[in-house]
Write a protein that holds these residues in place. Structure first.
Motif, PDB file in Angstrom:
ATOM      1  N   SER A  96       1.136  -0.977  -0.151  1.00  0.00           N
ATOM      2  CA  SER A  96       0.007   0.018  -0.187  1.00  0.00           C
ATOM      3  C   SER A  96       1.242   1.448   0.143  1.00  0.00           C
ATOM      4  O   SER A  96       2.492   1.122   0.312  1.00  0.00           O
ATOM      5  CB  SER A  96      -0.822  -0.041   0.956  1.00  0.00           C
ATOM      6  N   PHE A  97       0.342   2.510  -0.766  1.00  0.00           N
ATOM      7  CA  PHE A  97       1.193   3.647  -0.504  1.00  0.00           C
ATOM      8  C   PHE A  97       1.043   4.227   0.908  1.00  0.00           C
ATOM      9  O   PHE A  97       2.586   4.531   1.186  1.00  0.00           O
ATOM     10  CB  PHE A  97       0.105   4.585  -0.559  1.00  0.00           C
ATOM     11  N   SER A  98       0.275   3.929   2.003  1.00  0.00           N
ATOM     12  CA  SER A  98       0.905   4.218   3.261  1.00  0.00           C
ATOM     13  C   SER A  98       1.945   3.530   3.760  1.00  0.00           C
ATOM     14  O   SER A  98       3.138   4.277   4.412  1.00  0.00           O
ATOM     15  CB  SER A  98      -0.479   4.159   4.214  1.00  0.00           C
ATOM     16  N   ASP A  99       2.152   2.409   3.629  1.00  0.00           N
ATOM     17  CA  ASP A  99       3.032   1.731   3.990  1.00  0.00           C
ATOM     18  C   ASP A  99       4.282   1.815   3.294  1.00  0.00           C
ATOM     19  O   ASP A  99       5.670   2.206   4.285  1.00  0.00           O
ATOM     20  CB  ASP A  99       2.799  -0.099   3.959  1.00  0.00           C
ATOM     21  N   THR A 100       4.650   2.389   2.019  1.00  0.00           N
ATOM     22  CA  THR A 100       5.666   2.429   1.809  1.00  0.00           C
ATOM     23  C   THR A 100       6.153   3.917   1.960  1.00  0.00           C
ATOM     24  O   THR A 100       7.128   4.001   2.467  1.00  0.00           O
ATOM     25  CB  THR A 100       5.428   2.926  -0.092  1.00  0.00           C
ATOM     26  N   GLU A 127      -2.649  12.254   5.762  1.00  0.00           N
ATOM     27  CA  GLU A 127      -3.054  11.757   6.990  1.00  0.00           C
ATOM     28  C   GLU A 127      -2.530  11.144   7.949  1.00  0.00           C
ATOM     29  O   GLU A 127      -2.406  10.274   9.330  1.00  0.00           O
ATOM     30  CB  GLU A 127      -4.004  11.684   6.569  1.00  0.00           C
ATOM     31  N   THR A 128      -2.256   9.999   7.058  1.00  0.00           N
ATOM     32  CA  THR A 128      -2.258   8.521   7.364  1.00  0.00           C
ATOM     33  C   THR A 128      -0.106   8.644   8.136  1.00  0.00           C
ATOM     34  O   THR A 128      -0.060   7.911   9.028  1.00  0.00           O
ATOM     35  CB  THR A 128      -1.975   7.025   6.386  1.00  0.00           C
ATOM     36  N   CYS A 129       0.247   9.333   7.294  1.00  0.00           N
ATOM     37  CA  CYS A 129       1.809   9.358   7.655  1.00  0.00           C
ATOM     38  C   CYS A 129       2.324  10.396   8.966  1.00  0.00           C
ATOM     39  O   CYS A 129       2.722  10.096  10.003  1.00  0.00           O
ATOM     40  CB  CYS A 129       2.480   9.438   6.694  1.00  0.00           C
ATOM     41  N   GLY A 130       0.939  11.002   8.884  1.00  0.00           N
ATOM     42  CA  GLY A 130       1.034  11.848  10.286  1.00  0.00           C
ATOM     43  C   GLY A 130       0.495  11.366  11.848  1.00  0.00           C
ATOM     44  O   GLY A 130       1.424  11.193  12.576  1.00  0.00           O
ATOM     45  N   ALA A 131      -0.236   9.304  11.763  1.00  0.00           N
ATOM     46  CA  ALA A 131      -0.687   9.608  12.083  1.00  0.00           C
ATOM     47  C   ALA A 131       0.898   8.620  12.562  1.00  0.00           C
ATOM     48  O   ALA A 131       0.922   8.221  13.786  1.00  0.00           O
ATOM     49  CB  ALA A 131      -1.715   8.572  11.709  1.00  0.00           C
ATOM     50  N   TYR A 132       1.471   7.838  12.133  1.00  0.00           N
ATOM     51  CA  TYR A 132       2.534   6.867  12.305  1.00  0.00           C
ATOM     52  C   TYR A 132       3.609   8.095  12.644  1.00  0.00           C
ATOM     53  O   TYR A 132       4.177   7.403  13.440  1.00  0.00           O
ATOM     54  CB  TYR A 132       2.565   6.992  10.257  1.00  0.00           C
ATOM     55  N   ALA A 133       4.115   8.940  11.600  1.00  0.00           N
ATOM     56  CA  ALA A 133       4.831   9.710  13.353  1.00  0.00           C
ATOM     57  C   ALA A 133       4.665   9.951  14.763  1.00  0.00           C
ATOM     58  O   ALA A 133       5.015  10.421  15.718  1.00  0.00           O
ATOM     59  CB  ALA A 133       5.198  11.368  12.290  1.00  0.00           C
ATOM     60  N   TYR A 140       9.578  14.938  13.281  1.00  0.00           N
ATOM     61  CA  TYR A 140       9.370  15.851  13.197  1.00  0.00           C
ATOM     62  C   TYR A 140       7.573  14.921  11.808  1.00  0.00           C
ATOM     63  O   TYR A 140       7.434  13.653  12.039  1.00  0.00           O
ATOM     64  CB  TYR A 140      10.262  15.718  11.583  1.00  0.00           C
ATOM     65  N   THR A 141       7.435  15.757  11.183  1.00  0.00           N
ATOM     66  CA  THR A 141       5.798  15.169  10.735  1.00  0.00           C
ATOM     67  C   THR A 141       6.071  15.512   8.884  1.00  0.00           C
ATOM     68  O   THR A 141       6.368  16.813   8.618  1.00  0.00           O
ATOM     69  CB  THR A 141       4.855  16.200  11.148  1.00  0.00           C
ATOM     70  N   PRO A 142       6.179  13.885   8.728  1.00  0.00           N
ATOM     71  CA  PRO A 142       6.514  14.516   6.929  1.00  0.00           C
ATOM     72  C   PRO A 142       5.484  15.984   6.437  1.00  0.00           C
ATOM     73  O   PRO A 142       3.841  15.455   6.631  1.00  0.00           O
ATOM     74  CB  PRO A 142       5.973  13.165   6.728  1.00  0.00           C
ATOM     75  N   VAL A 499      -9.106   3.159   1.805  1.00  0.00           N
ATOM     76  CA  VAL A 499      -9.261   4.540   2.254  1.00  0.00           C
ATOM     77  C   VAL A 499     -10.498   4.868   2.819  1.00  0.00           C
ATOM     78  O   VAL A 499     -11.643   5.072   1.710  1.00  0.00           O
ATOM     79  CB  VAL A 499      -8.179   5.234   1.476  1.00  0.00           C
ATOM     80  N   PRO A 500     -10.615   5.404   4.010  1.00  0.00           N
ATOM     81  CA  PRO A 500     -12.882   5.594   4.072  1.00  0.00           C
ATOM     82  C   PRO A 500     -12.875   6.645   3.366  1.00  0.00           C
ATOM     83  O   PRO A 500     -12.199   7.704   3.672  1.00  0.00           O
ATOM     84  CB  PRO A 500     -12.983   5.550   5.263  1.00  0.00           C
TER      85      PRO A 500
END
Length: 528
Positions: A96-100, A127-133, A140-142, A499-500
C-alpha cells in the motif's frame, strides 16, 4: 516564534491561504532578485543547509520540468535529496502507499514531492503518515507536496503561474483577466485556477475549448462561488471576434489520447479550434502575453514555435520561475524561512455547530391525523419515512427507495414503498416498515445522508411517538459503505487502498470527495 509553514503539506492550492501565498510570492521575488544579482549572502538565508534533512522525490508519472525543477530546488538547500524509483519499488509488489511512505518517513525524510495518477494521494498520506509519526514519536511531521495528481490539481504549477501573472501585473492583486485555452477537461493546472486565482480581488476568466474539452461543471461552479466572471467560447477564432479580449492567455496541452478512438478520429478539428495561428496576430490586444505549463507537443503545439521570439513569450520565464517558487516553498515547509509571517485570523467554515436532524416537538406530532393520498394504510407500530426525493420522477423515486432500504438495513421483513402525488402536483416517496423499530443517532445521520429533506415518523400504538425532519449534512464520513465514484481517487474501491471515503457538501447541494474533489449527488455516494 511559531512558524505556520513548517511541516505543512500542499495537496491542493487552497491548503495555503491567500495571505500565505502573498507572503510566499514576496519571498520568491526576494530570492529571484538575489539570484539575478548573485548575492550569495542573501541566498544563504534561504538555504536549509542540513545534510540530515531529507527531501524525497517520488514521480510515478513521467515528468521533466516539475521533477527537475524540484530536484534543483532541493539541491539548492544543501540537504539529503533522494528519489524513489517506482519501477523497482514494493508498490509493484502490491504494497500500500501508506506502508511505503510510512517506511520512508521513518528514515529521516521530512518532505515528499509526489506525482501520481492517483488523485488525492497526498491528502491521504498527510493523514496516515502524520499518524505514523505520532505513533512512533518522530521528531518531525512528514509533509507532502502534490506535484500533480491525475486530472485533479497541480498546486505548485499554480503558484508559479500566479507569480508570473503578478510579474506582468506590476505586482497588483486588484484584478486579472485571463483566457484559458486548450484541454480544460483534463488539465489539472487549469483546475487549480478555480481557487488559485482568488488571490486577485476581481477575476474575469474566458474559457476557450470545444465541448469535448470543456471545463468540468464542478470547477465552473467553484469559479462562480468565488465570484469570478466567466465566459465560454468554442474556439480561438470565435473568441477573437468577441469584445474585450484578455491580455493574458494560458494554454494547456490537449490530452486527446485519454479520450478514446471516437475523439481521436476528430482530433484535427479539435486541435485547430485551440491552436494559435499567424492570422490571429493582428487581433490580439497590445502587451498580450502567452503562458503554458509545458511541454508543447513537438508536432502539434498549441503555441507554435514561430512565436518563441516574440513579446508574447512569457512561458519560458514562467518555466524558469518554477525553480524559484519551489526553492521558497521547500524553505517554508522546511522551516528555514517564514517565522516572521504573522497570519491574520481567517474565518473558516465550521461544521460542528450545524444541525441537520430536527426532532419535531411531541405536542406537534399528532396534531392532525396524517392522511396519505394513496395506498398506504396506517400502521400500529413501525416507521414511515415520508417526503423522499420530492419532485423527482416516479421511476427515480422508486430507484432511490430501493437504495435507501439497503443503506438503512430495511431490506428484511414486511413493509413496502409507495409513490404519492401531493396537491402541488409533485411526486414523493413513502417507505414504511411495520414492527418495533427505533433509530439511533448514527442511524439518523445515515437517514439524513441518504434522504435529505425526508420526514421520519416512529409509530407506536397507532400514534406518532417520535418525528424527525432532516436536511443535507455538511459532511459525511465514518460509514464503511461510502464510495467515491472516481476510479482514479485514492478513496475509490478501485484503488484498493482501503481509504474510507469522506464527502463535504458544496454550495449547490452536492457532495465533493475530500480527496479528489469529484462531486456527487447524495444518491451517488453509496457503494454496492
Amino acid at each position: 516564534m511559531h512558524n505556520v509553514f513548517k511541516s505543512r503539506s500542499l495537496t491542493v492550492i487552497d491548503d495555503f491561504t491567500i495571505e500565505e501565498r502573498k507572503y510566499l510570492f514576496s519571498k520568491v521575488r526576494q530570492l529571484k532578485q538575489a539570484v539575478l544579482s548573485g548575492d550569495k549572502t542573501e541566498l544563504d538565508e534561504f538555504r536549509i543547509n542540513d545534510p540530515d534533512f531529507g527531501i524525497y522525490e517520488v514521480f510515478l508519472e513521467d515528468s521533466t520540468r516539475t521533477k527537475e525543477s524540484f530536484r534543483n530546488a532541493a539541491e539548492f538547500h544543501l540537504v539529503k535529496v533522494s528519489e524513489l524509483h517506482s519501477e523497482s519499488s514494493s508498490i509493484n509488489k502490491g504494497e500500500s502507499f501508506s506502508d511505503t511512505f510510512n517506511t520512508l518517513a521513518g528514515y529521516r525524510n521530512s518532505i515528499f514531492v509526489i506525482r501520481s495518477k492517483v488523485e488525492g494521494l497526498c491528502r491521504h498520506l498527510e493523514e496516515t503518515c502524520g499518524a505514523y509519526a505520532r505513533r512512533n514519536h518522530l521528531s518531525y511531521t512528514p509533509a507532502f507536496i502534490n506535484a500533480g495528481d491525475g486530472r485533479h490539481e497541480h498546486p505548485t504549477q499554480e503558484l508559479l503561474d500566479e507569480f508570473t501573472f503578478l510579474e506582468d501585473n506590476e505586482w497588483s492583486y486588484d484584478s486579472i483577466h485571463l483566457a484559458m485555452v486548450g484541454d480544460l477537461f483534463h488539465g489539472r493546472t487549469v483546475h487549480s485556477k478555480a481557487n488559485g486565482l482568488n488571490i486577485f480581488k476581481h477575476v474575469k476568466v474566458d474559457l476557450i475549448a470545444p465541448d469535448e474539452l470543456s471545463m468540468p461543471a464542478s470547477y465552473l461552479q467553484t469559479m462562480k462561488d468565488n465570484g469570478f466572471e466567466v465566459r465560454t467560447f468554442p474556439s480561438i477564432r470565435e473568441y477573437l471576434s468577441a469584445p474585450d479580449v484578455a491580455h493574458k492567455w494560458y494554454f494547456t496541452r490537449p490530452q486527446l489520447e485519454r479520450m478514446g478512438e471516437q475523439i481521436l478520429q476528430r482530433q484535427d478539428g479539435l486541435r485547430k479550434s485551440i491552436t494559435f495561428r499567424a492570422e490571429f496576430l493582428p487581433l490580439l490586444p497590445a502587451d498580450c502575453k502567452f503562458y503554458h505549463p509545458l511541454p508543447r507537443h513537438k508536432l502539434t503545439p498549441t503555441i507554435p514555435t514561430f512565436l518563441d521570439d516574440t513579446s508574447l513569450n512569457a512561458w519560458e520565464r514562467e518555466s524558469i520561475n518554477g525553480m524559484y517558487v519551489r526553492i521558497v516553498l521547500l524553505g517554508l515547509i522546511g522551516g528555514k524561512i517564514g517565522a516572521d509571517f504573522l497570519p491574520q485570523e481567517e474565518s473558516k467554515p465550521s461544521y460542528k455547530d450545524e444541525e441537520y436532524i430536527f426532532r419535531v416537538p411531541d405536542a406537534e406530532c399528532n396534531k392532525k391525523a396524517k392522511v396519505y393520498s394513496e395506498g398506504v394504510h396506517p400502521i400500529k407500530d413501525g416507521i414511515v419515512i415520508d417526503h423522499i426525493c420530492k419532485g423527482d420522477t416516479p421511476a427515480e423515486i422508486r430507484s432511490h427507495m430501493a437504495l435507501m432500504s439497503r443503506v438503512l438495513g430495511l431490506d428484511d421483513g414486511k413493509g413496502g414503498e409507495w409513490v404519492s402525488q401531493g396537491h402541488d402536483g409533485l411526486y414523493k416517496g413513502i417507505l414504511f416498515r411495520p414492527g418495533d423499530k427505533t433509530f439511533s443517532r448514527k442511524e439518523l445521520k445515515r437517514l439524513a445522508a441518504v434522504a435529505p429533506g425526508c420526514t421520519l415518523n416512529i409509530i407506536q400504538n397507532g400514534k406518532v411517538a417520535e418525528k424527525y425532519r432532516t436536511k443535507m449534512p455538511p459532511r459525511i464520513y465514518n460509514f464503511s459503505d461510502l464510495a467515491c465514484k472516481n476510479d482514479a481517487c485514492i478513496s475509490s474501491p478501485a484503488a484498493g487502498e482501503n481509504v474510507p471515503a469522506m464527502f463535504y457538501r458544496t454550495s449547490d447541494n452536492k457532495y465533493a470527495c475530500a480527496y479528489c474533489g469529484k462531486t456527487h449527488s447524495f444518491k451517488e455516494i453509496w457503494g454496492k
